[in-house]
Every structure is written in C-alpha cells, then in structure tokens.
Design a protein around this motif. Structure first.
Motif, short mmCIF file in Angstrom:
data_model
loop_
_atom_site.label_atom_id
_atom_site.label_comp_id
_atom_site.label_asym_id
_atom_site.label_seq_id
_atom_site.Cartn_x
_atom_site.Cartn_y
_atom_site.Cartn_z
N ASP A 231 0.84 -1.20 0.00
CA ASP A 231 0.00 0.00 0.00
C ASP A 231 0.88 1.26 0.00
OD1 ASP A 231 -2.07 1.78 0.19
OD2 ASP A 231 -2.31 1.54 2.36
N ILE A 232 0.70 2.09 -1.00
CA ILE A 232 1.53 3.31 -1.13
C ILE A 232 0.68 4.57 -1.02
CG2 ILE A 232 3.35 2.22 -2.49
CD1 ILE A 232 1.99 3.28 -5.00
N SER A 233 -0.56 4.43 -0.60
CA SER A 233 -1.45 5.59 -0.54
C SER A 233 -0.95 6.63 0.45
CB SER A 233 -2.87 5.15 -0.17
OG SER A 233 -2.86 4.47 1.09
N GLU A 234 -0.42 6.18 1.59
CA GLU A 234 0.06 7.12 2.60
C GLU A 234 1.29 7.88 2.09
OE1 GLU A 234 1.69 7.10 7.24
OE2 GLU A 234 0.69 5.33 6.40
N GLU A 235 2.20 7.16 1.42
CA GLU A 235 3.39 7.81 0.87
C GLU A 235 3.03 8.81 -0.22
OE1 GLU A 235 3.12 4.64 1.48
OE2 GLU A 235 4.68 4.25 2.99
N LEU A 236 2.05 8.46 -1.06
CA LEU A 236 1.63 9.37 -2.11
C LEU A 236 0.98 10.63 -1.53
CD1 LEU A 236 0.18 6.86 -4.73
CD2 LEU A 236 2.16 8.36 -5.04
N THR A 237 0.25 10.45 -0.44
CA THR A 237 -0.37 11.60 0.22
C THR A 237 0.70 12.53 0.79
OG1 THR A 237 -2.34 10.31 0.79
CG2 THR A 237 -1.93 12.33 2.05
N ARG A 238 1.71 11.95 1.43
CA ARG A 238 2.79 12.78 1.98
C ARG A 238 3.59 13.44 0.87
NH1 ARG A 238 3.43 8.59 6.11
NH2 ARG A 238 5.09 7.63 4.85
N LEU A 239 3.82 12.72 -0.23
CA LEU A 239 4.55 13.31 -1.35
C LEU A 239 3.79 14.50 -1.92
CD1 LEU A 239 6.86 13.33 -3.36
CD2 LEU A 239 5.60 11.64 -4.74
N ALA A 240 2.47 14.35 -2.03
CA ALA A 240 1.65 15.47 -2.52
C ALA A 240 1.73 16.67 -1.58
CB ALA A 240 0.20 15.02 -2.68
N SER A 241 1.77 16.39 -0.28
CA SER A 241 1.90 17.47 0.70
C SER A 241 3.25 18.17 0.56
CB SER A 241 1.74 16.90 2.11
OG SER A 241 1.94 17.90 3.08
N HIS A 242 4.31 17.40 0.35
CA HIS A 242 5.64 18.00 0.18
C HIS A 242 5.70 18.84 -1.10
CE1 HIS A 242 6.76 15.75 3.58
NE2 HIS A 242 7.11 14.62 2.97
N LEU A 243 5.07 18.36 -2.15
CA LEU A 243 5.04 19.11 -3.40
C LEU A 243 4.33 20.45 -3.21
CD1 LEU A 243 4.20 16.27 -5.96
CD2 LEU A 243 6.41 17.38 -5.62
N GLU A 244 3.24 20.41 -2.48
CA GLU A 244 2.49 21.65 -2.22
C GLU A 244 3.33 22.61 -1.37
OE1 GLU A 244 -1.76 23.10 -0.21
OE2 GLU A 244 -1.19 20.98 -0.23
N LEU A 245 4.01 22.07 -0.36
CA LEU A 245 4.84 22.91 0.49
C LEU A 245 5.99 23.53 -0.31
CD1 LEU A 245 5.78 24.01 3.22
CD2 LEU A 245 6.93 21.83 3.63
N PHE A 246 6.61 22.72 -1.15
CA PHE A 246 7.72 23.22 -1.97
C PHE A 246 7.24 24.35 -2.88
CE2 PHE A 246 10.70 23.42 -5.42
CZ PHE A 246 11.93 23.04 -4.88
N GLY A 247 6.09 24.13 -3.53
CA GLY A 247 5.56 25.15 -4.41
C GLY A 247 5.21 26.43 -3.67
N GLY A 248 4.69 26.29 -2.44
CA GLY A 248 4.34 27.47 -1.66
C GLY A 248 5.56 28.27 -1.23
#
Length: 322
Positions: A231-248
């Motif tokens: 199951d990689i759903s949790e890792e994908l969620t955290r990756l999306a959060s990091h991408l958003e933080l980086f962009g911000g």
C-alpha cells in the motif's frame, strides 16, 4: 510596471559593482559570491579603508544571508591629496639622532642623506583615518555607506535575475513530479488486481494438478497481506503534501511566510529560502524511494526513476539558492 516574479528568491552566485565619488575621493566596491552553507565575508581593502572594514561588513550582513562573498574595496583620495605626506617632526627627530650618532660616537663628518630618511618608519604618512581630521573621516564614512548600498543593490538584482530562471526550472520539474505521482496513484489499484489474478491462476493450476478444491479464503487472505505490504497511498499523500509545500515556499505564498505582515517584506526577502527547499527535497526523495520499493510494479518503477531524476535536478538548483 508589472510585478517581478519570485521577489523573495536570490541566487547565491552573483556580482555587483559600485563607483561613487565625493569630496572624500572615489570609492570602488566589487562584490562576488559563490555557494556556502552560511555567510562568509572576505574583505580586501586598501589602507584608506582599513578603519571602515567593520562598516562595510555590517552593511553587507544586513542584506546577504548565505554564500561566500569576496569584497574588493578601494578608496582613492581626490587629486593632490593622494600623495604621501612627509612628517616633518619625525624627519627632524631622525636627523637629530643621526647627527648625534655620527658626529659624537663615531667621530665621522655628519653627512645625512635626506632621501634615505624617507624610507624610515613614520616619515611618510598615507591616507589612513589617523592622518585625517574628523570632517574627512565622516565624509569617508558617508561615502562607504553610499557605495555599499549601491553595490548590494546591483548585486542583489543580478542574484534575483538568476534565481528567477532557476525557479522556473524548479516549477516545471515540480509539475512533472505531481503529474507522475497522479499517474502512480491511478496505477496502484491495478497492481493489487494483477497480483490477485496471477495468484489465483497459479493456485488453481497447482490445485487442479493435485485434484484438490480451491479455497477462495486462502487467496483473499494472501491478497490482503500483499495489499497491506504494497500500500503506497500514505506515501503518495505525503509526497503530494511536500510538493504543495515546496511550491508554496518557492512562490512565497506558504502560510508561514504570510504571517510576517506587509511591514516585514524586506525580512521575508532576505530569508534563506534555499534551506527550507533543501529540507523539503530530502523528504520528497524519502517518500519517492519508499513508493518505489513497496509498489513492486515495473510501470510504477519507470515513473519513480523519472521522479528521482527530477528531484536530483531540483536538489542541485536549490543548493544555489540563498
């Protein structure tokens, strides 16, 4: 006039030069910087500015956050005042002592070469502050402040121009990673389905050869174990959060930056954004690595390789940001 993009970003590499003049003379300041974890100033000044090095350093530290900055500063006094001056009192003292030594102790005729006296310590005075009156020292201080401010302004302008170019590349890689992460999210359920189909086929074939009945419960249990393990759903969620933080952080719209208020815009501009982005990239790479190891799928692995390549490109660029 349109607003400049990424106003808070600066590269750690750049250069700037200023040349200002006043009654105190002509001051030339050149700044050059390369990458460094913190701020390191290397000052190289002539004698006329030796007493003003702390002022130059203070003016730079308030405007530059990171990097090794080499500063070349030269002050040339006005024409007619740039020649060394003879300290007549010192010359007379040397002449008196030489006359006494040669005439009385050595019993030889007193013949003093005045040109040789000029090479003795203290005879020639230069353009240090010790040789200037208070008004001249204040003029130099004002000239230094003006020259440093102008050099830093041009220095930061160049660094900002380079940072904008890097930010656009970072934004493109960020969007690419986000797109591939969404693709992986869509592929994740099919991985479990394919595993279940392959497992069911193998079990049924093996049991059929032994003329044994198939128990669906065993298959479901094995598939569930595989699903939990991959199951990689949790890792994908955290990756999306990091991408958003980086962009911000890259765009200067992160919530932590917005709390500064309008009156602290300069402080936000000078903050070391590169450190934040470097930390976020480490977290992005960690999540990506975990996704690749858990997914166990060739198609997902292909996307992971492209994401890792993009992250490495981003890491190199971020290390050049202040």
């Amino acid at each position: 006039m349109p607003e400049q993009p990424y106003p808070h970003l600066r590269s750690m590499t750049g250069q700037g030069r200023s040349e200002v003049s006043s009654e105190a003379g002509t001051l030339v300041i050149e700044l050059r910087s390369v990458n460094h974890r913190g701020l390191k100033l290397v000052l190289r000044t002539n004698d006329a500015l030796s007493a003003h090095e702390s002022e130059i350093s203070a003016g730079l530290r308030g405007q530059i956050e990171r990097g090794t900055v080499t500063v070349h500063a030269t002050l040339k006094p006005p024409p007619g005042q740039d020649l060394p001056r003879i300290n007549q009192a010192v010359v007379k003292a040397y002449a008196s002592q030489l006359a006494a030594a040669t005439g009385q102790q050595l019993s030889v005729p007193t013949q003093i070469d005045l040109s040789a006296l000029l090479t003795l310590p203290g005879v020639l005075t230069g353009d240090r502050d010790d040789d200037c009156d208070d008004a001249q020292v204040e003029q130099r201080r004002q000239l230094v402040a003006e020259g440093v401010a102008l050099a830093v302004q041009r220095f930061n302008h160049m660094r900002h121009h380079e940072a904008v170019a890097m930010a656009r590349v970072l934004q493109a890689d960020l969007e690419m990673i986000g797109g591939r992460a969404q693709t992986i999210l869509g592929l994740a359920p099919t991985v479990i389905q394919r595993y279940r189909d392959r497992l069911t086929e193998k079990i049924q074939k093996a049991l059929a050869e032994q003329h044994l009945p198939t128990d669906p419960v065993d298959i479901i249990r094995e598939v569930q174990i595989f699903a939990d393990r991959s199951d990689i759903s949790e890792e994908l969620t955290r990756l999306a959060s990091h991408l958003e933080l980086f962009g911000g952080v890259l765009a200067g719209t992160h919530a932590a930056d917005q709390t500064r208020g309008e009156n602290d815009a300069q402080g936000a501009a000078n903050e070391a954004v590169g450190r934040k982005l470097d930390f976020v990239i480490q977290e992005m790479f960690r999540e990506t690595n975990t996704i690749g190891s858990k997914a166990g799928n060739a198609e997902i692995a292909e996307h992971i390789v492209e994401i890792k390549c993009a992250i490495e490109r981003m890491r190199e660029l971020v290390q050049n940001l202040e």
